[in-house]
Design an enzyme around this catalytic site. Structure first.
Site, PDB file in Angstrom:
ATOM      1  N   SER A  41       8.938 -10.751  -6.290  1.00  0.00           N
ATOM      2  CA  SER A  41       8.485  -9.620  -6.985  1.00  0.00           C
ATOM      3  C   SER A  41       8.240  -8.347  -6.102  1.00  0.00           C
ATOM      4  O   SER A  41       8.153  -7.117  -6.522  1.00  0.00           O
ATOM      5  CB  SER A  41       6.991  -9.861  -7.642  1.00  0.00           C
ATOM      6  OG  SER A  41       6.048 -10.393  -7.072  1.00  0.00           O
ATOM      7  N   HIS A 269       0.929  -5.066  -6.540  1.00  0.00           N
ATOM      8  CA  HIS A 269       2.437  -4.813  -6.248  1.00  0.00           C
ATOM      9  C   HIS A 269       2.841  -3.519  -5.859  1.00  0.00           C
ATOM     10  O   HIS A 269       2.020  -2.708  -6.405  1.00  0.00           O
ATOM     11  CB  HIS A 269       3.088  -5.628  -7.368  1.00  0.00           C
ATOM     12  CG  HIS A 269       3.289  -6.952  -7.542  1.00  0.00           C
ATOM     13  ND1 HIS A 269       2.220  -7.964  -8.182  1.00  0.00           N
ATOM     14  CD2 HIS A 269       4.446  -7.760  -7.362  1.00  0.00           C
ATOM     15  CE1 HIS A 269       2.597  -8.981  -7.907  1.00  0.00           C
ATOM     16  NE2 HIS A 269       3.716  -9.182  -7.643  1.00  0.00           N
TER      17      HIS A 269
END
Length: 287
Positions: A41, A269
């Protein structure tokens, strides 16, 4: 041919073709770089608009760092990055997503692949789960310190996981090389997610836990870099370029989303801005 030399040849060839085609039909550049992006990711970009409709279960953005690298180098990109991927999903087995299974990522590689980027390893040591355990919405002593939990008895459990995973990362790199024997293989590390002491007034993490979490990230980077360099591959360390743009930064400057994202990005993220910065930095290292 080394990628940097190959890139220069491609640019020169494109210029010659454009000059030759002046006044006529536009010719296509010869020798376009064949680029394949692998990874988890941190490379895929979950929730960053626009998401790739081809494989929705991978939560892959069309504006992740591989797309920035491809555009910067004028490369033809095959992006098989997939959120939640472990190193086994790169080299050994298909990955199950909420929309079905996707093939192991090395299946996208061929002898004609010129460039491979890969970001992998965090999920092998359950790093995202660890990060969630480091969140404490209330100040001490309400809650439990993840640093204390993971270092009980003077043994750093997370460091142990990294040490055990590192040889597997090396085997994954070997498998990538076997499937792309003529490519330049570039491993992109993980960035600076939080600054020293964190920012408990803005992110729900005690100072010592913020420091512990970044130390774990650093140990993943350092262990992977050792595996990369022993194989004469390239490691791109993005900790410097993301420093000061961590989860504590103003959202207009942050390269990583906080525990509660201020924009379309997964918690902890890369943001869209982060992907742009990381991609630009990686491309610069390849020129």
């Amino acid at each position: 041919m080394h990628l940097r030399t190959r890139t220069a040849v491609v640019v020169a060839a494109a210029g010659c073709l454009l000059a030759a085609s002046a006044g006529g039909s536009v010719a296509q550049p010869a020798g376009t770089l064949d680029y394949v992006a692998l990874g988890d990711s941190a490379a895929a970009g979950p929730l960053i608009p626009d998401q790739d409709p081809a494989t929705p279960g991978c939560l892959r953005s069309l504006h992740n760092y591989p797309s920035v690298v491809a555009q910067s180098l004028g490369a033809r990109l095959t992006d098989v990055t997939c959120s939640s991927a472990r190193s086994s999903h790169i080299a050994d087995a298909s990955q199950t997503t909420f929309t079905g299974a996707v093939p192991r990522q090395v299946d996208a590689l061929t002898a004609d692949t010129d460039l491979v980027t890969v970001t992998i390893g965090a999920n092998d040591v359950n790093l995202f789960t660890t990060a969630l355990r480091c969140l404490n919405p209330l100040p001490e002593p309400s809650g439990t310190s993840c640093a204390d939990t993971f270092t009980t008895g003077g043994v750093d459990q997370m460091r142990g996981l990294v040490d055990r995973a590192a040889p597997q990362w090396g085997e994954t790199l070997d498998e990538i090389r076997a499937h792309a024997p003529n490519a330049e293989i570039v491993v992109v590390g993980y960035g600076t997610y939080t600054r020293p002491g964190g920012c408990p007034d803005r992110q729900p993490m005690w100072p010592r836990d913020a420091d512990y979490l970044q130390r774990v990230m650093d140990s993943v980077n350092d262990a992977m870099a050792e595996q990369v360099r022993s194989r004469a591959m390239t490691f791109v360390d993005i900790r410097t370029v993301t420093a000061g743009h961590d989860i504590c930064a103003d959202p207009s400057r942050a390269h990583y989303a906080g525990a509660v994202p201020a924009e379309s990005a997964a918690p902890l993220h890369p943001t869209a801005l982060g992907m742009q910065a990381i991609g630009a930095y990686v491309a610069d290292q390849l020129r």
